[in-house]
Design an enzyme around this catalytic site. Sequence first.
Site, mmCIF file in Angstrom:
data_model
loop_
_atom_site.group_PDB
_atom_site.id
_atom_site.type_symbol
_atom_site.label_atom_id
_atom_site.label_comp_id
_atom_site.label_asym_id
_atom_site.label_seq_id
_atom_site.Cartn_x
_atom_site.Cartn_y
_atom_site.Cartn_z
ATOM 1 N N ASP A 1 0.942 -1.299 -0.045
ATOM 2 C CA ASP A 1 0.008 -0.054 -0.199
ATOM 3 C C ASP A 1 0.845 1.284 -0.190
ATOM 4 O OD1 ASP A 1 -1.478 -2.276 1.096
ATOM 5 O OD2 ASP A 1 -3.118 -1.110 1.846
ATOM 6 N N HIS B 1 -10.633 1.304 1.031
ATOM 7 C CA HIS B 1 -10.481 2.595 0.642
ATOM 8 C C HIS B 1 -10.791 3.210 -0.811
ATOM 9 C CE1 HIS B 1 -10.161 3.067 5.063
ATOM 10 N NE2 HIS B 1 -8.912 2.491 4.847
ATOM 11 N N HIS C 1 -0.421 -2.923 6.103
ATOM 12 C CA HIS C 1 0.695 -2.019 5.938
ATOM 13 C C HIS C 1 1.962 -2.335 6.854
ATOM 14 C CE1 HIS C 1 -1.913 1.810 4.898
ATOM 15 N NE2 HIS C 1 -2.290 0.651 4.333
#
Length: 266
Positions: free
Chosen positions: A9, A69, A184
């Site tokens: 990401d 997202h 992440h």
Amino acid sequence: VIRIVFLGDIVAKPGRKALHKFIPKIKEDYKPDFIIANGENASGGLGITPSVVDELLFYGIDFITTGNHIWKHKEINDYLDNKSNKIIRPINYPISKSFTTPGVGFSKIDHNKYNILVINVLGRTFTQEVDCPFSKIEHFMENVDRDKYKIILVDFHAETSSEKVAMGWFLNGKVSAVVGTHTHVQTADERILDKGTAYISDLGMCGSMDTVIGVDRDIIIKKFLTCRPISFKYPEINLGVNGVVIDIDEDTGIAKYIKRINIREN
Ligand SMILES: [Fe+2]
Ligand SMILES: [Fe+2]
């Protein structure tokens, strides 16, 4: 053999800066044929805008997957539908007669001499109650032309390691690679499963490494201590990129090699 670099990401502006800084080094060190990255946090920490898609392509990213997202910036909806074949959203968002979902969850890419199929799928545990990621991808795979598309890459955007490990075994021998994104935090479990699928639970992230998953650490510590909402900042502290390099036999689709990438300023 085709060599893929798959990056985790990209978080906000520091993530884009990290790519700008380190992609030349990645190209020099690994000589990849295809660079793909998860862009769901690339614009302001949440979501991605069309101009940021262009920026990432300019830095040398060939293709972008996303995650939960993806819907943050409304400009992306139209872009997903019409204007780009460089970005996909998770395949298992619901489609109904009343409402459709912009974009697609897979892409058949003709890259130099290679035919590459990329599929993006969203986990359900502690994320969102989308359609079942396992049955969705199973049904999708039934209609894939396996003679044409041997190189198949799956980005499983999910929170829990158990759901990700399960997806790895579920797709073992059916796809070339299953890579996890969303947490992440890079995991150290990259390996080739016994039927030839490269696997890692999470690629990690691109951005400021001395933060809490890309966000200012003092802000996040305060958030944990107060349990109240607080606006996020994405400072530039120790830029880095995480991901993997994967070698795939293009005649069989079988992965031959996978190794973590973890480059940072210090
Ligand atoms: Fe993310
Ligand atoms: Fe996510």
